[in-house]
Design a protein around this motif. Sequence first.
Motif, mmCIF file in Angstrom:
data_model
loop_
_atom_site.group_PDB
_atom_site.id
_atom_site.type_symbol
_atom_site.label_atom_id
_atom_site.label_comp_id
_atom_site.label_asym_id
_atom_site.label_seq_id
_atom_site.Cartn_x
_atom_site.Cartn_y
_atom_site.Cartn_z
ATOM 1 N N THR A 81 30.191 47.969 28.685
ATOM 2 C CA THR A 81 31.503 47.637 29.274
ATOM 3 C C THR A 81 31.556 46.182 29.726
ATOM 4 O O THR A 81 32.575 45.524 29.564
ATOM 5 C CB THR A 81 31.844 48.575 30.448
ATOM 6 N N PHE A 82 30.447 45.665 30.252
ATOM 7 C CA PHE A 82 30.428 44.279 30.721
ATOM 8 C C PHE A 82 30.562 43.280 29.573
ATOM 9 O O PHE A 82 31.046 42.166 29.778
ATOM 10 C CB PHE A 82 29.159 43.976 31.513
ATOM 11 N N VAL A 83 30.138 43.675 28.373
ATOM 12 C CA VAL A 83 30.264 42.796 27.207
ATOM 13 C C VAL A 83 31.722 42.368 27.010
ATOM 14 O O VAL A 83 32.008 41.245 26.596
ATOM 15 C CB VAL A 83 29.726 43.506 25.932
ATOM 16 N N PHE A 84 32.647 43.249 27.361
ATOM 17 C CA PHE A 84 34.065 42.981 27.120
ATOM 18 C C PHE A 84 34.806 42.409 28.331
ATOM 19 O O PHE A 84 36.010 42.173 28.254
ATOM 20 C CB PHE A 84 34.756 44.270 26.661
ATOM 21 N N CYS A 85 34.104 42.162 29.427
ATOM 22 C CA CYS A 85 34.767 41.689 30.651
ATOM 23 C C CYS A 85 35.551 40.394 30.450
ATOM 24 O O CYS A 85 36.727 40.323 30.808
ATOM 25 C CB CYS A 85 33.761 41.519 31.781
ATOM 26 N N SER A 86 34.920 39.386 29.901
ATOM 27 C CA SER A 86 35.608 38.100 29.725
ATOM 28 C C SER A 86 36.816 38.255 28.819
ATOM 29 O O SER A 86 37.893 37.726 29.100
ATOM 30 C CB SER A 86 34.664 37.050 29.143
ATOM 31 N N TYR A 87 36.637 38.996 27.719
ATOM 32 C CA TYR A 87 37.753 39.219 26.798
ATOM 33 C C TYR A 87 38.917 39.891 27.520
ATOM 34 O O TYR A 87 40.069 39.468 27.394
ATOM 35 C CB TYR A 87 37.327 40.079 25.601
ATOM 36 N N LEU A 88 38.638 40.961 28.264
ATOM 37 C CA LEU A 88 39.712 41.701 28.920
ATOM 38 C C LEU A 88 40.465 40.833 29.930
ATOM 39 O O LEU A 88 41.698 40.884 30.009
ATOM 40 C CB LEU A 88 39.161 42.967 29.585
ATOM 41 N N VAL A 89 39.731 40.014 30.670
ATOM 42 C CA VAL A 89 40.391 39.127 31.645
ATOM 43 C C VAL A 89 41.240 38.089 30.923
ATOM 44 O O VAL A 89 42.386 37.842 31.294
ATOM 45 C CB VAL A 89 39.347 38.451 32.561
ATOM 46 N N ARG A 90 40.714 37.491 29.861
ATOM 47 C CA ARG A 90 41.479 36.487 29.113
ATOM 48 C C ARG A 90 42.701 37.102 28.443
ATOM 49 O O ARG A 90 43.787 36.537 28.477
ATOM 50 C CB ARG A 90 40.587 35.806 28.079
ATOM 51 N N MET A 91 42.532 38.263 27.856
ATOM 52 C CA MET A 91 43.646 38.915 27.174
ATOM 53 C C MET A 91 44.705 39.353 28.173
ATOM 54 O O MET A 91 45.903 39.254 27.896
ATOM 55 C CB MET A 91 43.127 40.099 26.358
ATOM 56 N N GLU A 92 44.272 39.817 29.318
ATOM 57 C CA GLU A 92 45.218 40.192 30.360
ATOM 58 C C GLU A 92 46.053 38.976 30.772
ATOM 59 O O GLU A 92 47.264 39.075 30.950
ATOM 60 C CB GLU A 92 44.444 40.737 31.565
ATOM 61 N N THR A 93 45.419 37.832 30.875
ATOM 62 C CA THR A 93 46.129 36.595 31.226
ATOM 63 C C THR A 93 47.154 36.248 30.155
ATOM 64 O O THR A 93 48.298 35.897 30.460
ATOM 65 C CB THR A 93 45.130 35.432 31.403
ATOM 66 N N ILE A 94 46.774 36.368 28.902
ATOM 67 C CA ILE A 94 47.698 36.072 27.801
ATOM 68 C C ILE A 94 48.840 37.087 27.790
ATOM 69 O O ILE A 94 50.013 36.721 27.622
ATOM 70 C CB ILE A 94 46.950 36.064 26.443
ATOM 71 N N ALA A 95 48.532 38.357 27.964
ATOM 72 C CA ALA A 95 49.552 39.407 27.904
ATOM 73 C C ALA A 95 50.545 39.300 29.061
ATOM 74 O O ALA A 95 51.741 39.515 28.876
ATOM 75 C CB ALA A 95 48.892 40.786 27.902
ATOM 76 N N LEU A 96 50.058 38.955 30.230
ATOM 77 C CA LEU A 96 50.945 38.894 31.395
ATOM 78 C C LEU A 96 51.726 37.582 31.471
ATOM 79 O O LEU A 96 52.795 37.541 32.056
ATOM 80 C CB LEU A 96 50.144 39.121 32.681
ATOM 81 N N ARG A 97 51.181 36.528 30.931
ATOM 82 C CA ARG A 97 51.804 35.207 30.781
ATOM 83 C C ARG A 97 52.203 34.520 32.089
ATOM 84 O O ARG A 97 51.807 33.405 32.318
ATOM 85 C CB ARG A 97 53.022 35.286 29.853
ATOM 86 N N ARG A 98 53.009 35.144 32.901
ATOM 87 C CA ARG A 98 53.541 34.470 34.092
ATOM 88 C C ARG A 98 52.595 34.644 35.274
ATOM 89 O O ARG A 98 52.034 35.717 35.500
ATOM 90 C CB ARG A 98 54.922 35.010 34.410
ATOM 91 N N THR A 99 52.444 33.560 36.038
ATOM 92 C CA THR A 99 51.472 33.584 37.137
ATOM 93 C C THR A 99 51.777 34.660 38.171
ATOM 94 O O THR A 99 50.852 35.229 38.748
ATOM 95 C CB THR A 99 51.387 32.206 37.840
ATOM 96 N N GLU A 100 53.055 34.974 38.401
ATOM 97 C CA GLU A 100 53.347 36.007 39.398
ATOM 98 C C GLU A 100 52.872 37.387 38.920
ATOM 99 O O GLU A 100 52.435 38.210 39.725
ATOM 100 C CB GLU A 100 54.828 36.038 39.808
ATOM 101 N N PHE A 101 52.906 37.650 37.615
ATOM 102 C CA PHE A 101 52.393 38.911 37.088
ATOM 103 C C PHE A 101 50.863 38.944 37.170
ATOM 104 O O PHE A 101 50.267 39.971 37.504
ATOM 105 C CB PHE A 101 52.836 39.138 35.639
ATOM 106 N N ILE A 102 50.253 37.800 36.832
ATOM 107 C CA ILE A 102 48.793 37.710 36.902
ATOM 108 C C ILE A 102 48.327 37.892 38.343
ATOM 109 O O ILE A 102 47.386 38.639 38.617
ATOM 110 C CB ILE A 102 48.300 36.361 36.329
ATOM 111 N N SER A 103 49.017 37.235 39.263
ATOM 112 C CA SER A 103 48.688 37.357 40.676
ATOM 113 C C SER A 103 48.863 38.799 41.146
ATOM 114 O O SER A 103 47.990 39.350 41.831
ATOM 115 C CB SER A 103 49.581 36.426 41.499
#
Length: 166
Positions: A81-103
Amino acid sequence: MGSIFVLYTPLEPSIYSLGGIFLAIGMLVVAKFYNKIMNIEAFFYITLLVEVVVLAFICAFLILNYSYMSALLVYLGYQITFVFCSYLVRMETIALRRTEFISFADVMKQKGYLVGLVLSYLFYKLLDYINITDKQVQVYDLHIGLLALEVVIVVMIFRSFGKKLA
């Protein structure tokens, strides 16, 4: 968090070095494929994979109880599961796009983490109160609740992504 120390007791320290090597190599491989997996469909499948792996090692622990094999499987599951941590965080940032959603997402994750830690603390104290003081029994009992929680998480993944993938 504390259950990890009880679960991993049978493992020798060299296993942690091997796990770290596996983790580093796995993260390198995942990073090499970012150009192919930075999309919502891959995000769904990788998120689902991570949660199914967690569900599997919870089940393995509940079936195998305390053994070298269950400790190894849980440790391996966490490393996968940890192998995918960086990917999931980066993809979440791309998917959410706006800083208020990321926050909002990060605040909600931390709140969930804190609630989970408080609930596990209270759970352990309740077990102490009713004279279940054996650490192994406490951790095993906690995993029964984690099994139910993980099933809910998998269902929520399908509900969350269902509209986006249709």
